[in-house]
Design an enzyme around this catalytic site. Structure first.
Site, PDB file in Angstrom:
ATOM      1  N   TRP A  11      12.883   6.279  43.220  1.00  0.00           N
ATOM      2  CA  TRP A  11      13.272   5.650  44.480  1.00  0.00           C
ATOM      3  C   TRP A  11      12.300   4.518  44.851  1.00  0.00           C
ATOM      4  O   TRP A  11      12.705   3.449  45.298  1.00  0.00           O
ATOM      5  CB  TRP A  11      13.385   6.703  45.571  1.00  0.00           C
ATOM      6  CG  TRP A  11      14.056   6.293  46.854  1.00  0.00           C
ATOM      7  CD1 TRP A  11      13.722   6.727  48.093  1.00  0.00           C
ATOM      8  CD2 TRP A  11      15.194   5.415  47.029  1.00  0.00           C
ATOM      9  NE1 TRP A  11      14.579   6.177  49.026  1.00  0.00           N
ATOM     10  CE2 TRP A  11      15.473   5.367  48.396  1.00  0.00           C
ATOM     11  CE3 TRP A  11      15.977   4.653  46.154  1.00  0.00           C
ATOM     12  CZ2 TRP A  11      16.518   4.590  48.937  1.00  0.00           C
ATOM     13  CZ3 TRP A  11      17.011   3.875  46.678  1.00  0.00           C
ATOM     14  CH2 TRP A  11      17.277   3.847  48.052  1.00  0.00           C
ATOM     15  N   ALA A 136      19.000   5.823  43.708  1.00  0.00           N
ATOM     16  CA  ALA A 136      18.137   4.793  43.118  1.00  0.00           C
ATOM     17  C   ALA A 136      18.861   4.027  42.010  1.00  0.00           C
ATOM     18  O   ALA A 136      18.786   2.802  41.926  1.00  0.00           O
ATOM     19  CB  ALA A 136      16.880   5.459  42.558  1.00  0.00           C
ATOM     20  N   LYS A 187      20.733  17.988  53.524  1.00  0.00           N
ATOM     21  CA  LYS A 187      21.880  17.778  52.623  1.00  0.00           C
ATOM     22  C   LYS A 187      21.526  18.208  51.198  1.00  0.00           C
ATOM     23  O   LYS A 187      22.401  18.603  50.428  1.00  0.00           O
ATOM     24  CB  LYS A 187      22.346  16.322  52.662  1.00  0.00           C
ATOM     25  CG  LYS A 187      21.264  15.283  52.352  1.00  0.00           C
ATOM     26  CD  LYS A 187      21.357  14.713  50.979  1.00  0.00           C
ATOM     27  CE  LYS A 187      20.117  13.976  50.568  1.00  0.00           C
ATOM     28  NZ  LYS A 187      20.221  13.254  49.324  1.00  0.00           N
ATOM     29  N   ARG A 251      20.235  15.094  41.569  1.00  0.00           N
ATOM     30  CA  ARG A 251      19.443  16.125  40.875  1.00  0.00           C
ATOM     31  C   ARG A 251      19.680  17.479  41.505  1.00  0.00           C
ATOM     32  O   ARG A 251      19.586  18.501  40.841  1.00  0.00           O
ATOM     33  CB  ARG A 251      17.960  15.804  41.007  1.00  0.00           C
ATOM     34  CG  ARG A 251      17.592  14.563  40.289  1.00  0.00           C
ATOM     35  CD  ARG A 251      16.199  14.185  40.714  1.00  0.00           C
ATOM     36  NE  ARG A 251      15.887  12.871  40.247  1.00  0.00           N
ATOM     37  CZ  ARG A 251      14.890  12.153  40.721  1.00  0.00           C
ATOM     38  NH1 ARG A 251      14.142  12.636  41.691  1.00  0.00           N
ATOM     39  NH2 ARG A 251      14.648  10.971  40.242  1.00  0.00           N
ATOM     40  N   GLU A 277      14.505  18.175  45.664  1.00  0.00           N
ATOM     41  CA  GLU A 277      14.047  18.419  47.029  1.00  0.00           C
ATOM     42  C   GLU A 277      14.725  19.599  47.716  1.00  0.00           C
ATOM     43  O   GLU A 277      14.139  20.233  48.576  1.00  0.00           O
ATOM     44  CB  GLU A 277      14.221  17.165  47.889  1.00  0.00           C
ATOM     45  CG  GLU A 277      13.292  16.010  47.518  1.00  0.00           C
ATOM     46  CD  GLU A 277      11.827  16.250  47.921  1.00  0.00           C
ATOM     47  OE1 GLU A 277      11.425  17.410  48.111  1.00  0.00           O
ATOM     48  OE2 GLU A 277      11.092  15.249  48.016  1.00  0.00           O
TER      49      GLU A 277
HETATM   50  N1  LIG Z   1      15.923   9.002  43.539  1.00  0.00           N
HETATM   51  C1  LIG Z   1      16.743   8.670  44.528  1.00  0.00           C
HETATM   52  O1  LIG Z   1      17.849   8.192  44.294  1.00  0.00           O
HETATM   53  C2  LIG Z   1      16.330   8.860  45.963  1.00  0.00           C
HETATM   54  C3  LIG Z   1      17.071   8.228  46.967  1.00  0.00           C
HETATM   55  C4  LIG Z   1      16.703   8.419  48.298  1.00  0.00           C
HETATM   56  C5  LIG Z   1      15.609   9.223  48.616  1.00  0.00           C
HETATM   57  N2  LIG Z   1      14.919   9.814  47.603  1.00  0.00           N
HETATM   58  C6  LIG Z   1      13.768  10.638  48.000  1.00  0.00           C
HETATM   59  O2  LIG Z   1      12.584   9.970  47.634  1.00  0.00           O
HETATM   60  C7  LIG Z   1      11.559  10.912  47.266  1.00  0.00           C
HETATM   61  C8  LIG Z   1      11.056  10.573  45.869  1.00  0.00           C
HETATM   62  O3  LIG Z   1      12.164  10.690  44.980  1.00  0.00           O
HETATM   63  P1  LIG Z   1      12.154  10.100  43.521  1.00  0.00           P
HETATM   64  O4  LIG Z   1      13.538  10.202  43.031  1.00  0.00           O
HETATM   65  O5  LIG Z   1      11.494   8.785  43.469  1.00  0.00           O
HETATM   66  O6  LIG Z   1      11.242  11.202  42.776  1.00  0.00           O
HETATM   67  P2  LIG Z   1      10.574  11.139  41.351  1.00  0.00           P
HETATM   68  O7  LIG Z   1      10.533  12.527  40.856  1.00  0.00           O
HETATM   69  O8  LIG Z   1      11.235  10.100  40.496  1.00  0.00           O
HETATM   70  O9  LIG Z   1       9.092  10.639  41.673  1.00  0.00           O
HETATM   71  C9  LIG Z   1       8.225  11.427  42.439  1.00  0.00           C
HETATM   72  C10 LIG Z   1       6.839  11.382  41.808  1.00  0.00           C
HETATM   73  O10 LIG Z   1       6.882  11.964  40.525  1.00  0.00           O
HETATM   74  C11 LIG Z   1       6.007  11.284  39.635  1.00  0.00           C
HETATM   75  N3  LIG Z   1       6.824  10.749  38.516  1.00  0.00           N
HETATM   76  C12 LIG Z   1       8.019  10.102  38.627  1.00  0.00           C
HETATM   77  N4  LIG Z   1       8.491   9.769  37.407  1.00  0.00           N
HETATM   78  C13 LIG Z   1       7.589  10.241  36.519  1.00  0.00           C
HETATM   79  C14 LIG Z   1       7.514  10.214  35.109  1.00  0.00           C
HETATM   80  N5  LIG Z   1       8.462   9.636  34.387  1.00  0.00           N
HETATM   81  N6  LIG Z   1       6.441  10.774  34.501  1.00  0.00           N
HETATM   82  C15 LIG Z   1       5.471  11.364  35.232  1.00  0.00           C
HETATM   83  N7  LIG Z   1       5.474  11.420  36.588  1.00  0.00           N
HETATM   84  C16 LIG Z   1       6.528  10.862  37.214  1.00  0.00           C
HETATM   85  C17 LIG Z   1       5.334  10.218  40.407  1.00  0.00           C
HETATM   86  O11 LIG Z   1       4.071  10.685  40.827  1.00  0.00           O
HETATM   87  C18 LIG Z   1       6.267  10.018  41.592  1.00  0.00           C
HETATM   88  O12 LIG Z   1       5.614   9.606  42.765  1.00  0.00           O
HETATM   89  C19 LIG Z   1      12.213  12.294  47.353  1.00  0.00           C
HETATM   90  O13 LIG Z   1      11.900  12.876  48.580  1.00  0.00           O
HETATM   91  C20 LIG Z   1      13.710  11.994  47.279  1.00  0.00           C
HETATM   92  O14 LIG Z   1      14.499  12.952  47.948  1.00  0.00           O
HETATM   93  C21 LIG Z   1      15.230   9.647  46.293  1.00  0.00           C
END
Ligand SMILES: NC(=O)c1ccc[n+]([C@@H]2O[C@H](COP(=O)([O-])OP(=O)(O)OC[C@H]3O[C@@H](n4cnc5c(N)ncnc54)[C@H](O)[C@@H]3O)[C@@H](O)[C@H]2O)c1
Length: 327
Positions: A11, A136, A187, A251, A277
């Site tokens: 994101w 995202a 949600k 997810r 989440e």
């Molecule tokens: N992904 C979406 O579409 C989206 C949309 C709206 C809100 N959100 C919210 O945003 C927040 C973050 O979500 P996200 O989807 O970015 O989570 P994510 O799991 O992709 O990232 C979260 C953390 O995980 C680690 N990480 C991510 N990718 C990695 C990798 N390939 N290898 C090792 N470590 C890694 C990083 O430290 C990062 O800050 C959550 O609360 C989610 O609900 C996500």
């Protein structure tokens, strides 16, 4: 504007692309191992394989480098990481700064909303939640998306609206921070149920029931906590619930699907790899419901499946056998 994104997972990266395209100077901060991995992979995250982070976006694992000069912060950490990571930035969250929270969840340890937590650890910044149906994968491709900037500070919500808006990203404002945050957090728990329903081979009727009865219980809790009922009919409520319960990108839906097929919770989380989440939020949601004396049958059953070993089939049967009621 100089904008620092704290948490550079899927994101954070998608929003960085949007903000860079809008002409802002963007810095992405995350832990050293992960930043190193991004650099080694040619500025690509494995969960967003088609997106190369633009060269104009600065990557760093250093808090002071990330925070110095930033005019706005975007917190895109998983909800679990907020309590461990946000405090190192909190001295920079001063009164003239806007902190945009785009994470969706609740703070488990203190049993409060994420904006409440940030406000407690901050040095008086203005807080805005940017939330709504926004995967995202789609935002990064410029697919038309709508979202809400919710804040108790109207001026801050309007600033966020201006900074993030683009031809493919339409931002509305709302004064109902509490309602927008609760819709976004809860949600994900209902999406687990939708994934379970599909994993058990149930149909569209069942999913429509979960979405409709799900928003009913989210709304009940939100109103009891002081939110505006109408917020739950909007983008941060029904809008986000629909996208999460029906999309291949979700997810939480995938996690529910795996659980229904007999995988353990640990195996499910390992398979998905990234933040799920709904699992982090389910327990706290239930304790909010108990505190406010609100009936949340779907959230209750999801807790039993996740943490008490109840079979998904038995959970559905118990939901269907509940006491007969008026809608
Ligand atoms: N992904 C979406 O579409 C989206 C949309 C709206 C809100 N959100 C919210 O945003 C927040 C973050 O979500 P996200 O989807 O970015 O989570 P994510 O799991 O992709 O990232 C979260 C953390 O995980 C680690 N990480 C991510 N990718 C990695 C990798 N390939 N290898 C090792 N470590 C890694 C990083 O430290 C990062 O800050 C959550 O609360 C989610 O609900 C996500």
């Amino acid at each position: 504007m100089k904008i620092t994104i704290i948490g550079f997972g899927s994101w954070g990266i998608a929003l960085a692309c949007l903000l860079a395209e809008n002409g802002h100077a963007v810095t992405g901060w995350d832990n050293p191992a992960y930043i190193e991995k991004l650099r080694k992979n040619g500025r690509v995250n494995e969960y967003l394989p088609k997106v190369v982070i633009p060269e104009s976006v600065r990557l760093t694992d250093d808090v002071s480098e990330a925070a110095t000069g930033a005019e706005m912060f975007v917190v895109a950490l998983s909800s679990k990481a907020i309590a461990t990571t946000a405090p190192s930035f909190s001295e920079h969250f001063t009164a003239e700064k806007t902190v945009v929270i785009v994470s969706k969840g609740l703070e488990e340890t203190r049993q409060i909303r994420l904006s409440q937590y940030l406000s407690e650890v901050s040095a008086g910044c203005k807080i805005v939640a940017l939330t709504g149906p926004s995967h995202a994968e789609e935002v990064a491709q410029g697919i038309p998306t709508t979202i809400v900037a919710a804040s108790e500070c109207e001026e801050a919500a309007k600033t966020v609206q201006t900074v993030f808006s683009s031809e493919s990203f339409r931002v509305y404002t709302s004064p109902d921070l509490l309602g927008a945050e609760m819709g976004g957090a809860l949600k994900n728990v209902i999406a687990l149920a939708a994934g379970i329903s599909d994993g058990l081979g149930f149909g569209d009727n069942t999913k429509a029931a979960l979405i409709t009865r799900g928003i009913a219980e989210i709304t009940r809790l939100g109103i009891a906590m002081g939110a505006n009922a109408q917020t739950f009919a909007g983008l941060s409520g029904t809008g986000d619930l629909i996208v999460t319960c029906t999309s291949q990108h979700s997810r939480n839906w995938r996690a529910g699907n795996l659980l229904a097929k007999g995988n353990s919770l640990d195996a499910t989380l390992a398979e998905i790899g990234a933040a799920v989440e709904g699992v982090n939020t389910a327990k706290t949601a239930l304790s909010f419901a108990k505190k406010h004396d609100v009936d949340m049958p779907i959230v209750e059953e999801i807790n039993r499946v996740l943490f008490e070993g109840k079979s998904p089939k038995a959970a559905v049967a118990d939901l269907m056998r509940r006491e007969k009621k008026e809608e």
